[in-house]
Scaffold this active site. Structure first.
Site, PDB file in Angstrom:
ATOM      1  N   GLU A  12       0.837  -1.198   0.085  1.00  0.00           N
ATOM      2  CA  GLU A  12      -0.018  -0.201  -0.064  1.00  0.00           C
ATOM      3  C   GLU A  12       0.800   1.346   0.001  1.00  0.00           C
ATOM      4  OE1 GLU A  12      -2.345  -1.034   3.447  1.00  0.00           O
ATOM      5  OE2 GLU A  12      -4.122  -1.516   2.017  1.00  0.00           O
ATOM      6  N   GLY A  78     -12.464  -4.093   1.620  1.00  0.00           N
ATOM      7  CA  GLY A  78     -13.609  -4.931   1.141  1.00  0.00           C
ATOM      8  C   GLY A  78     -14.635  -4.178   1.157  1.00  0.00           C
ATOM      9  N   MET A 172      -9.060  -2.928   8.377  1.00  0.00           N
ATOM     10  CA  MET A 172      -8.594  -3.379   9.648  1.00  0.00           C
ATOM     11  C   MET A 172      -7.850  -2.425  10.278  1.00  0.00           C
ATOM     12  SD  MET A 172      -7.970  -7.371   8.493  1.00  0.00           S
ATOM     13  CE  MET A 172      -7.449  -8.049  10.104  1.00  0.00           C
ATOM     14  N   GLU A 173      -8.139  -1.055   9.663  1.00  0.00           N
ATOM     15  CA  GLU A 173      -6.965   0.009  10.213  1.00  0.00           C
ATOM     16  C   GLU A 173      -7.765   1.390  10.619  1.00  0.00           C
ATOM     17  OE1 GLU A 173      -5.920  -1.639   7.678  1.00  0.00           O
ATOM     18  OE2 GLU A 173      -4.889  -3.134   8.390  1.00  0.00           O
ATOM     19  N   ASP A 196     -11.875  -6.501  -2.789  1.00  0.00           N
ATOM     20  CA  ASP A 196     -12.965  -7.735  -2.673  1.00  0.00           C
ATOM     21  C   ASP A 196     -14.065  -7.112  -2.313  1.00  0.00           C
ATOM     22  OD1 ASP A 196     -10.754  -7.415  -0.195  1.00  0.00           O
ATOM     23  OD2 ASP A 196     -12.825  -8.463   0.449  1.00  0.00           O
TER      24      ASP A 196
HETATM   25  C1  LIG Z   1      -2.830 -10.858   4.142  1.00  0.00           C
HETATM   26  C2  LIG Z   1      -4.157 -10.480   4.367  1.00  0.00           C
HETATM   27  C3  LIG Z   1      -4.126  -9.036   4.677  1.00  0.00           C
HETATM   28  C4  LIG Z   1      -5.549  -8.468   4.972  1.00  0.00           C
HETATM   29  C5  LIG Z   1      -5.390  -6.915   4.815  1.00  0.00           C
HETATM   30  C6  LIG Z   1      -6.805  -6.516   4.538  1.00  0.00           C
HETATM   31  N1  LIG Z   1      -6.759  -4.752   4.663  1.00  0.00           N
HETATM   32  C7  LIG Z   1      -6.777  -4.639   5.991  1.00  0.00           C
HETATM   33  O1  LIG Z   1      -6.984  -3.243   6.201  1.00  0.00           O
HETATM   34  C8  LIG Z   1      -7.968  -4.305   3.918  1.00  0.00           C
HETATM   35  C9  LIG Z   1      -8.948  -5.254   3.539  1.00  0.00           C
HETATM   36  C10 LIG Z   1      -9.279  -5.711   2.207  1.00  0.00           C
HETATM   37  N2  LIG Z   1     -10.358  -6.460   2.022  1.00  0.00           N
HETATM   38  C11 LIG Z   1     -10.642  -6.761   3.543  1.00  0.00           C
HETATM   39  C12 LIG Z   1     -11.681  -7.517   4.139  1.00  0.00           C
HETATM   40  N3  LIG Z   1     -12.341  -8.447   3.282  1.00  0.00           N
HETATM   41  N4  LIG Z   1     -11.745  -7.590   5.277  1.00  0.00           N
HETATM   42  C13 LIG Z   1     -11.082  -6.910   6.235  1.00  0.00           C
HETATM   43  N5  LIG Z   1     -10.089  -6.146   5.658  1.00  0.00           N
HETATM   44  C14 LIG Z   1      -9.852  -6.075   4.441  1.00  0.00           C
END
Ligand SMILES: CCCCCCN(CO)Cc1c[nH]c2c(N)ncnc12
Length: 228
Positions: A12, A78, A172-173, A196
């Site tokens: 990112e 997401g 998540m942040e 996603d």
């Molecule tokens: C190796 C895995 C790293 C996951 C980190 C995902 N980031 C968290 O900020 C964003 C994010 C993208 N899609 C998400 C989802 N479906 N649920 C939670 N967070 C997210």
């Protein structure tokens, strides 16, 4: 003026560091902080690592230790609102913590005494993003972002988050960064590009689109830095 540009994952912030070219790396509190001057603006860049605790530490460090007076977050999320497609940008108008739960005592989900369910992002920076979007001819949605310490890949969890927070996207942040910036009185802006839709194949979609979506978000954030 010193601007913090934050992400959660290396991918990112990589597009941002690439744009900066040269920067000074400082190791601090089990992390690295990258400082540069970009078109006359002092910038500190860091990726916090994933989740609310790491992002709290990094946001606090960027403000308290590196003296940043505005914080821009760039990353992926997401999508919940069906209008949000992969690669679309969403600007947080307000953020919540969807896994903060003392409902056993009659409180609303996301609330603890002394806190609030939502923290609002800086209106000035949101207005600035509208100018940038117009200049770029890009549509950027504004909406509610819900934050929690889990990668959501389940329709039921999504539905629950919509029920409690009417959220348009989740990650998540952002919700913890929001609390830090509000408490330390630092204007903040959270931008995410959809990677996603937080359903059963979210992890596959994330793997496929995270990098390209992170670039979309980073490029927009850098246009904001030009005007901040
Ligand atoms: C190796 C895995 C790293 C996951 C980190 C995902 N980031 C968290 O900020 C964003 C994010 C993208 N899609 C998400 C989802 N479906 N649920 C939670 N967070 C997210």
């Amino acid at each position: 003026m010193k601007i913090a540009i934050m992400g959660a994952m290396p991918e990112e912030v990589a597009p941002i560091l690439e744009k900066l070219g040269t920067y000074k790396t400082t190791k601090y509190a089990d992390n690295e902080y990258y400082e540069a001057s970009y078109k006359g603006v002092d910038i500190v860049v860091a990726y916090s690592k994933i989740g609310k605790v790491f992002s709290t530490l990094t946001a606090t460090t960027m403000i308290q230790h590196f003296n940043c007076d505005k914080l821009l977050f760039s990353g992926v999320a997401g999508g919940i609102n069906p209008s949000l497609k992969i690669g679309d940008l969403i600007v947080a108008t307000k953020l919540s913590q969807h896994d903060l739960d003392i409902t056993a005592f009659g409180h609303p989900m996301g609330f603890v005494p002394g806190g609030s369910v939502f923290v609002e992002a800086d209106q000035g920076l949101i207005e600035l993003s509208k100018e940038v979007a117009k200049e770029l001819g890009k549509t950027v949605q504004e909406g509610i972002i819900a934050t929690g310490d889990q990668f959501v890949h389940d329709e039921k969890v999504k539905e629950n988050i919509v029920k409690h927070f009417n959220a348009d996207a989740l990650e998540m942040e952002g919700g913890s960064v929001a609390v830090v910036c509000k408490s330390l009185n630092v204007p903040f802006f959270i931008l995410r590009a959809i990677s996603d839709t937080a359903d059963t194949d979210a992890s596959f979609s994330f793997d496929e689109f995270m990098e390209s979506s992170a670039i979309i978000s980073a490029e927009f954030i850098m246009k904001m830095v030009d005007k901040v």
